[in-house]
Design a protein around this motif. Structure first.
Motif, PDB file in Angstrom:
ATOM      1  N   ARG A 575       0.830  -1.217   0.000  1.00  0.00           N
ATOM      2  CA  ARG A 575       0.000   0.000   0.000  1.00  0.00           C
ATOM      3  C   ARG A 575       0.856   1.256   0.000  1.00  0.00           C
ATOM      4  O   ARG A 575       0.548   2.238  -0.686  1.00  0.00           O
ATOM      5  N   ARG A 576       1.942   1.230   0.783  1.00  0.00           N
ATOM      6  CA  ARG A 576       2.820   2.401   0.804  1.00  0.00           C
ATOM      7  C   ARG A 576       3.476   2.622  -0.558  1.00  0.00           C
ATOM      8  O   ARG A 576       3.604   3.761  -1.035  1.00  0.00           O
ATOM      9  N   LYS A 577       3.886   1.506  -1.210  1.00  0.00           N
ATOM     10  CA  LYS A 577       4.489   1.637  -2.527  1.00  0.00           C
ATOM     11  C   LYS A 577       3.482   2.179  -3.544  1.00  0.00           C
ATOM     12  O   LYS A 577       3.812   3.020  -4.384  1.00  0.00           O
ATOM     13  N   ASN A 583       1.580   9.154  -6.134  1.00  0.00           N
ATOM     14  CA  ASN A 583       2.054  10.537  -5.932  1.00  0.00           C
ATOM     15  C   ASN A 583       3.063  10.919  -7.016  1.00  0.00           C
ATOM     16  O   ASN A 583       3.044  12.049  -7.529  1.00  0.00           O
ATOM     17  N   ASP A 584       3.961   9.962  -7.361  1.00  0.00           N
ATOM     18  CA  ASP A 584       4.952  10.254  -8.399  1.00  0.00           C
ATOM     19  C   ASP A 584       4.286  10.511  -9.746  1.00  0.00           C
ATOM     20  O   ASP A 584       4.653  11.442 -10.476  1.00  0.00           O
ATOM     21  N   SER A 586       1.250  11.611 -10.273  1.00  0.00           N
ATOM     22  CA  SER A 586       0.592  12.928 -10.211  1.00  0.00           C
ATOM     23  C   SER A 586       1.604  14.050 -10.431  1.00  0.00           C
ATOM     24  O   SER A 586       1.354  15.013 -11.164  1.00  0.00           O
ATOM     25  N   LEU A 587       2.788  13.898  -9.811  1.00  0.00           N
ATOM     26  CA  LEU A 587       3.834  14.916  -9.969  1.00  0.00           C
ATOM     27  C   LEU A 587       4.336  14.967 -11.412  1.00  0.00           C
ATOM     28  O   LEU A 587       4.520  16.035 -11.990  1.00  0.00           O
ATOM     29  N   TYR A 588       4.560  13.766 -12.011  1.00  0.00           N
ATOM     30  CA  TYR A 588       5.026  13.724 -13.403  1.00  0.00           C
ATOM     31  C   TYR A 588       4.020  14.406 -14.330  1.00  0.00           C
ATOM     32  O   TYR A 588       4.402  15.152 -15.253  1.00  0.00           O
ATOM     33  N   LYS A 589       2.730  14.146 -14.103  1.00  0.00           N
ATOM     34  CA  LYS A 589       1.705  14.735 -14.972  1.00  0.00           C
ATOM     35  C   LYS A 589       1.654  16.252 -14.820  1.00  0.00           C
ATOM     36  O   LYS A 589       1.423  16.984 -15.790  1.00  0.00           O
ATOM     37  N   ALA A 610       8.161   8.607 -20.265  1.00  0.00           N
ATOM     38  CA  ALA A 610       8.730   7.278 -20.028  1.00  0.00           C
ATOM     39  C   ALA A 610       8.627   6.900 -18.546  1.00  0.00           C
ATOM     40  O   ALA A 610       8.321   5.754 -18.192  1.00  0.00           O
ATOM     41  N   LYS A 611       8.885   7.882 -17.694  1.00  0.00           N
ATOM     42  CA  LYS A 611       8.773   7.629 -16.252  1.00  0.00           C
ATOM     43  C   LYS A 611       7.325   7.309 -15.864  1.00  0.00           C
ATOM     44  O   LYS A 611       7.077   6.434 -15.029  1.00  0.00           O
ATOM     45  N   ILE A 612       6.383   8.010 -16.494  1.00  0.00           N
ATOM     46  CA  ILE A 612       4.968   7.757 -16.190  1.00  0.00           C
ATOM     47  C   ILE A 612       4.587   6.335 -16.612  1.00  0.00           C
ATOM     48  O   ILE A 612       3.910   5.595 -15.885  1.00  0.00           O
TER      49      ILE A 612
END
Length: 634
Positions: A575-577, A583-584, A586-589, A610-612
């Motif tokens: 769940r934490r992952k 969150n990552d 959302s930040l990338y977008k 690519a990261k997304i």
């Protein structure tokens, strides 16, 4: 000539009528009482949160205050506090005695015979302080009563002496007139120094005194010149006192009229009242100045009281809105710990808002609102405490159940029985252990370690006694590898659906493998089954996913180290992952939106996309793992 001077004395005495002075005195006393009432109503304290030592410190401070500065207001305040805190403190005494009695009865088969109870030092100290406050109050008011009686007796005696001079003096004897005048001045001084008496006789005494004074001066034709001189001295004294009152009035125009300032003005006016007659014309002028100055002081004080009243109403309105929100918490109930914690945070935030509203509320309705507010908070925490007490009781039952299971495993371990039946019993006990709910937090780790140690010891002992089992495990591993190779070989387009159950049955029939190979062979089997399922053309995507999921669950449940605690830890990690990946993403977008507005950001945009994509793949993987764990927990 004598009659003219006598008439002049009476006219000058009428210029400062006692009725007007008494009316002004009543005004002063009324405002002073209002000020005292307002002064005593400056703090609303919630004593329901006090502990025994808090009450002792409170009474100790009250006792020091009334001893240091005894006054009617101080004793009134102490009496109000005692009335409020005594019932609350009695609850401690009742609770302690009831607790001691319960323990005594428990130890004596429910009998109360021979029960004796002595309160602790804190309670005894409280009772001594309470008694001391009552004694100080009684002593103070007894002293006041004695002073009143003394003053009444003293003034009555002075009136009798003055009446003896007025009625028994021979106006024709100069020596007697002179001696009588000296005695009269002495009586005047003693009358001024005698204290006031708050009784129905006070006005009568004053009227009698002034009547006798008038008669005395009327009879003293030979001493009118001395009287005139005395009037001039009185006038000078009144002018000095008037100047002091006017100075206070001038300061009151720009400064706050505190209780101390008002007391000073009252004291000067009291002194003014006791000064004898002054020349008529000047007396009227000086009296007008005094009254105007007092009007300024009292007017400013009334304005302040009105302002304070408006401010207190505003504070009451603000706190009422907060109290309405808190009222919804009084009957709140839920079976969720997280919901209790969330509501607790919300309630504490409202309590902070209440405390941050500075100022005083109207006395009566403010106390009622405060009692209601704190009562609702107490009701919430009482309900919360009851919930956690019941929850803790259930966890204690779970703890006993798990201890009983552990003791069964330990008994099998001690017996040395390593038969298949014993092994099956341990496996069943493992399952039963997992199905038991949570235990108290402080025992969670210890009880699991004890259980795991017992199970591990059982299986380790079995392995130690049966070395040949390892060879069997190796053989089982070879069988499972061969089965995986068979499944992989037959995983071609149009694979037979009916054989899937056969593969699973073969896998289930094969026994344990070496512990070091459990995960690797399990992963290979899952991969092979997934490949075979994908080759089955007649199944929908959802059916394939369900079959693959069930395969992973079967593997997970077949492991010897399967436990709710391990699943719970793994689920929390996943769940934490998932949260971190979401969150990552959302930040990338958000970064992509920024790059869309920027020139020469194509390369950065490609990297972020690519990261997304990678993050979304990871997210799908972890969500799949979460499904497997949830299915296994059912």
């Amino acid at each position: 000539m004598v009659n003219e001077e006598a008439n002049e004395i009476k006219q000058q005495q009428a210029a400062n009528p006692q009725e007007e002075i008494d009316a002004t005195t009543a005004q002063v006393l009324e405002l002073a009482e209002n000020t005292e009432a307002e002064t005593t109503d400056v703090h609303t304290v919630d004593y329901s949160t006090f502990q025994k030592n808090d009450f002792v410190e409170l009474l100790s401070k009250l006792l020091d205050d009334v001893k240091e500065q005894p006054s009617v207001a101080a004793f009134r305040k102490s009496e109000d506090v005692l009335k409020e805190v005594r019932p609350l403190f009695e609850q401690f005494k009742t609770a302690e005695r009831a607790e001691a009695l319960a323990k005594f009865k428990e130890a004596n088969d429910g009998s109360e015979d021979g029960f004796e109870f002595k309160f602790d030092e804190t309670i005894e100290k409280f009772d001594k302080l309470f008694k001391a406050l009552k004694e100080e109050r009684a002593k103070y008011f007894n002293q006041i009563e004695k002073e009143r009686d003394k003053n009444f007796s003293q003034k009555t005696e002075l009136l009798n002496r003055l009446r003896a001079i007025v009625e028994g003096e021979d106006n024709t004897d100069p020596a007697q007139i002179k001696a009588g005048f000296a005695e009269f001045k002495k009586i005047q001084d003693e009358w001024k120094s005698a204290g006031n008496i708050n009784s129905p006789h006070n006005n009568t005494l004053w009227q009698t005194y002034h009547a006798l004074v008038d008669r005395f001066y009327s009879n003293r034709s030979i001493y009118f010149e001395l009287l005139e001189l005395d009037r001039k001295r009185n006038l000078q004294h009144k002018i000095e006192l008037c100047s002091k009152i006017e100075k206070i009035a001038e300061a009151a125009k720009s400064d706050t009229v505190t209780g101390k300032v008002l007391d000073e003005a009252v004291a000067i006016f009291e002194e003014y009242k006791h000064i004898g007659p002054a020349p008529k014309e000047e007396n009227e002028l000086i009296w007008t100045r005094v009254k105007e100055a007092l009007d300024v002081i009292y007017g400013k004080r009334r304005e302040q009281l009105e302002t304070q009243k408006a401010e207190s109403e505003q504070v009451y309105t603000l706190k009422s809105s907060i109290a309405e929100l808190v009222e919804t918490f009084a009957n709140f109930t839920t079976e969720s710990i997280s919901e209790w914690n969330e509501r607790t945070k919300a309630l504490l935030a409202l309590q902070d808002q209440w405390n941050n509203v500075k100022g005083f509320m109207p006395k009566e309705k403010g106390k009622e609102l405060s009692d209601k507010f704190w009562g609702n908070i107490k009701a919430f925490f009482k309900n919360k405490g009851e919930f956690f007490r019941q929850l803790e009781g259930k966890r204690e039952e779970n703890l006993k159940a798990k201890v009983a299971i552990i003791e069964q495993v330990e008994a099998l371990l001690t017996s040395g029985d390593d038969s298949q039946d014993a092994t099956n019993s341990v496996i069943q006990l493992q399952k039963a252990f997992r199905e038991v709910g949570h235990v108290p937090e402080k025992d969670k780790d210890n009880i699991y370690e004890r259980f795991k140690k017992a199970c591990d010891s059982f299986f380790d002992a079995k392995r130690a006694k049966n070395q040949n089992i390892e060879k069997e495990f190796e053989a089982n591993l070879a069988k499972k590898v061969a089965l995986c190779e068979q499944i992989e070989a037959e995983a071609v387009e149009g694979a037979d659906t009916s054989k899937l159950a056969e593969f699973k049955a073969q896998w289930a029939s094969i026994g344990f493998v070496p512990k070091k190979d459990m995960q690797s062979i399990g992963k290979r089997y899952i991969s092979a089954i997934n490949k075979y399922v994908s080759a089955m053309g007649k199944l929908s995507g959802k059916e394939r996913e369900q079959l693959a999921l069930q395969t992973e669950v079967d593997i997970l449940k077949s492991r010897g180290d399967f436990s709710p605690r391990e699943l719970g830890k793994k689920e929390n990690d996943i769940r934490r992952k998932i949260q971190q990946i979401e969150n990552d993403i959302s930040l990338y977008k958000n970064n992509l939106e920024f790059f869309a507005k920027s020139k020469n950001a194509d390369k950065l945009r490609v990297d972020v996309e690519a990261k997304i994509k990678k993050a979304e793949q990871d997210l799908a993987h972890f969500k799949h793992q979460l499904k497997v764990i949830r299915e296994a927990e059912k």
